[in-house]
Design a protein around this motif. Structure first.
Motif, mmCIF file in Angstrom:
data_model
loop_
_atom_site.group_PDB
_atom_site.id
_atom_site.type_symbol
_atom_site.label_atom_id
_atom_site.label_comp_id
_atom_site.label_asym_id
_atom_site.label_seq_id
_atom_site.Cartn_x
_atom_site.Cartn_y
_atom_site.Cartn_z
ATOM 1 N N PRO A 1 0.816 -1.219 0.000
ATOM 2 C CA PRO A 1 0.000 0.000 0.000
ATOM 3 C C PRO A 1 0.850 1.269 0.000
ATOM 4 O O PRO A 1 1.910 1.334 0.644
ATOM 5 C CB PRO A 1 -0.813 -0.117 1.301
ATOM 6 N N ASP A 2 0.379 2.284 -0.725
ATOM 7 C CA ASP A 2 1.138 3.533 -0.874
ATOM 8 C C ASP A 2 1.524 4.138 0.467
ATOM 9 O O ASP A 2 2.645 4.645 0.630
ATOM 10 C CB ASP A 2 0.309 4.548 -1.676
ATOM 11 N N SER B 1 5.828 5.506 4.266
ATOM 12 C CA SER B 1 6.395 5.428 5.610
ATOM 13 C C SER B 1 7.810 4.863 5.570
ATOM 14 O O SER B 1 8.695 5.330 6.300
ATOM 15 C CB SER B 1 5.503 4.569 6.503
ATOM 16 N N LEU B 2 8.034 3.893 4.696
ATOM 17 C CA LEU B 2 9.382 3.337 4.556
ATOM 18 C C LEU B 2 10.346 4.404 4.044
ATOM 19 O O LEU B 2 11.474 4.536 4.537
ATOM 20 C CB LEU B 2 9.361 2.138 3.613
ATOM 21 N N LYS B 3 9.889 5.191 3.065
ATOM 22 C CA LYS B 3 10.733 6.266 2.557
ATOM 23 C C LYS B 3 11.043 7.285 3.658
ATOM 24 O O LYS B 3 12.185 7.753 3.783
ATOM 25 C CB LYS B 3 10.033 6.972 1.394
ATOM 26 N N ASP B 4 10.041 7.601 4.445
ATOM 27 C CA ASP B 4 10.216 8.589 5.513
ATOM 28 C C ASP B 4 11.213 8.125 6.565
ATOM 29 O O ASP B 4 11.849 8.954 7.229
ATOM 30 C CB ASP B 4 8.878 8.881 6.186
ATOM 31 N N ILE C 1 12.204 -0.954 8.041
ATOM 32 C CA ILE C 1 11.078 -1.863 7.831
ATOM 33 C C ILE C 1 10.177 -1.886 9.058
ATOM 34 O O ILE C 1 8.936 -1.864 8.944
ATOM 35 C CB ILE C 1 11.595 -3.285 7.522
ATOM 36 N N GLN C 2 10.759 -1.914 10.240
ATOM 37 C CA GLN C 2 9.932 -1.945 11.451
ATOM 38 C C GLN C 2 9.116 -0.666 11.604
ATOM 39 O O GLN C 2 7.934 -0.705 11.973
ATOM 40 C CB GLN C 2 10.806 -2.171 12.681
ATOM 41 N N HIS C 3 9.728 0.470 11.332
ATOM 42 C CA HIS C 3 8.975 1.731 11.423
ATOM 43 C C HIS C 3 7.819 1.755 10.424
ATOM 44 O O HIS C 3 6.707 2.180 10.750
ATOM 45 C CB HIS C 3 9.923 2.911 11.190
ATOM 46 N N ALA C 4 8.070 1.295 9.206
ATOM 47 C CA ALA C 4 7.016 1.276 8.198
ATOM 48 C C ALA C 4 5.919 0.281 8.555
ATOM 49 O O ALA C 4 4.735 0.508 8.268
ATOM 50 C CB ALA C 4 7.609 0.936 6.834
#
Length: 417
Positions: free
Chosen positions: A46-47, A52-55, A270-273
């Protein structure tokens, strides 16, 4: 000269990963292969979760071995909403995919592993690597591939711990355990002190109705296993989670020690996303519902087409698999010197260009002519754009959005003729 451990030397590569790599190599060699072997979600992440991964791409610190506190809290809330049980952050253990956590679970306890046959390809090899005992309980298509309570009652008690590992909706069958079956199995498991490992990695892919967790009716003796790979399209992100009751905290703690000496912690970005994925967001819920609608329509189409060829299977209720019996064609196949499910899949790959897996990889006898078909060779992003949260005609939708699956059915029909 290096001498391999005998248990490791006897292992073969994971069947699902091997068929994926073989299919990719054949495609690079110029072959036209329809890939129905590896069960990888065709849908994009999902976008919101990608953003969130980019952030959080700059997050570089080692995180706690048990997992990011925010993620563990979010996952505890997620399962609390689905079970009504009082999970908290201490209940959750994060790992690099549920596969690694399942291995570490068996490493942490000297338990006999109880499995239905058929079941996922990696459960038994993990036990064999560790020298653990594996006991298969045979199931049949006519009973929707479910273990019956009487089978558990008849198990001999060796005095050692026992783990009953159940994946539902099932890989490879697409079948599941309904509420009445769960309650009946729980009664026996509780009486016999059997720990249930409830592998719910496909729980969010159930086409309709409610997915019921064993933990709700056997909270003191159930470990829930889940992750992002199947319902969130993020298999390559390698994010798994296990949720433990207080009564099994010692086992959870031992697994955390193993993690500290092996993988240390899961990738920080990955965990944050993943926090975002497990939170309640309308757009993610819409993504999940649309994904399930697409899979339901594909399943209906594939079942209809395959049954018209004289093939047999149960009606799947979730996931993206069919476990297909070619037994009705046994005599014709015998004339072609096809006597096993492995020979059947080899012929389908080389002669029809359709990659699938033999039933023998999932715990069935070699002469049982079953194959597992993963109906995932389609453009998931395009399909999501074209489904509108409303009933659609399954045949028309598949023909318009999944041409490779349509062609797979045509190739199978031609090959059988």
């Amino acid at each position: 000269m290096v001498q391999l451990d005998s248990r490791v030397a006897a292992l073969k590569p994971s069947a699902t990963l091997h068929i994926n790599e073989l299919s990719q190599q054949l495609i690079r060699d110029g072959k036209d292969i329809i890939r129905l072997g590896l069960g990888q979600s065709p849908f994009p992440v999902p976008d919101r979760v990608v953003q969130s991964l980019k952030d959080h791409a700059g997050e570089k610190d080692y995180l706690p071995v048990r997992g990011l506190l925010q993620l563990r809290t979010t996952i505890a809330d997620y399962y609390q909403r689905r079970t009504g049980l009082g999970f908290n952050s201490d209940s959750v253990l994060i790992g690099p995919g549920s596969k690694e956590l399942l291995f570490n679970l068996q490493l942490a306890t000297k338990a006999e592993l109880i499995l239905p046959a058929p079941c996922w390809v990696s459960y038994a090899p993990q036990a064999e690597m560790l020298g653990r005992s594996v006991r298969y309980l045979p199931t049949i298509m006519e009973d929707n591939w479910r273990i019956e309570p009487e089978q558990l009652k008849q198990l001999p008690d060796s005095g050692s711990p026992r783990l009953l590992l159940l994946n539902y909706p099932s890989n490879p069958t697409g079948a599941s355990y309904e509420l009445e079956h769960i309650q009946a199995l729980v009664d026996v498991a509780r009486a016999q002190n059997i720990i249930i490992v409830s592998d719910e990695i496909y729980g969010e892919t159930r086409f309709s109705g409610e997915h019921h967790s064993f933990a709700k009716w056997y909270p003191e003796g159930t470990i829930i296993s889940g992750g992002l790979s199947k319902w969130c399209g993020a298999g390559g992100w390698r994010l798994g989670a296990m949720v433990f009751p207080e009564s099994l905290r010692e086992l959870q703690n031992a697994m955390a020690v193993i993690a500290s000496e092996t993988f240390t912690s899961v990738s920080a970005p990955i965990q944050h996303a993943a926090c975002c994925a497990f939170e309640e967001h309308d757009d993610i819920q819409c993504y999940v519902q649309n994904s399930k609608s697409i899979l339901k329509n594909i399943a209906e189409y594939m079942v209809s087409q395959l049954r018209a060829m004289g093939l047999k299977m149960v009606d799947p209720v979730g996931g993206f698999y069919l476990f297909v019996s070619f037994s009705g064609h046994r005599d014709e196949l015998k004339k072609r010197d096809i006597l096993t499910s492995e020979a059947l899949c080899d012929a389908l790959l080389s002669e029809a260009g359709v990659a699938m897996l033999p039933g023998s990889d999932f715990g069935l006898n070699a002469d049982e002519l079953f194959v597992r078909l993963a109906f995932v060779d389609f453009d998931g992003a395009s399909a999501l754009q074209n489904v509108q949260n409303q009933p659609v005609d399954s045949q028309r939708f598949v023909e318009d959005n999944c041409p490779r699956l349509v062609e797979a059915c045509q190739r199978l029909a031609h090959w059988l003729q």
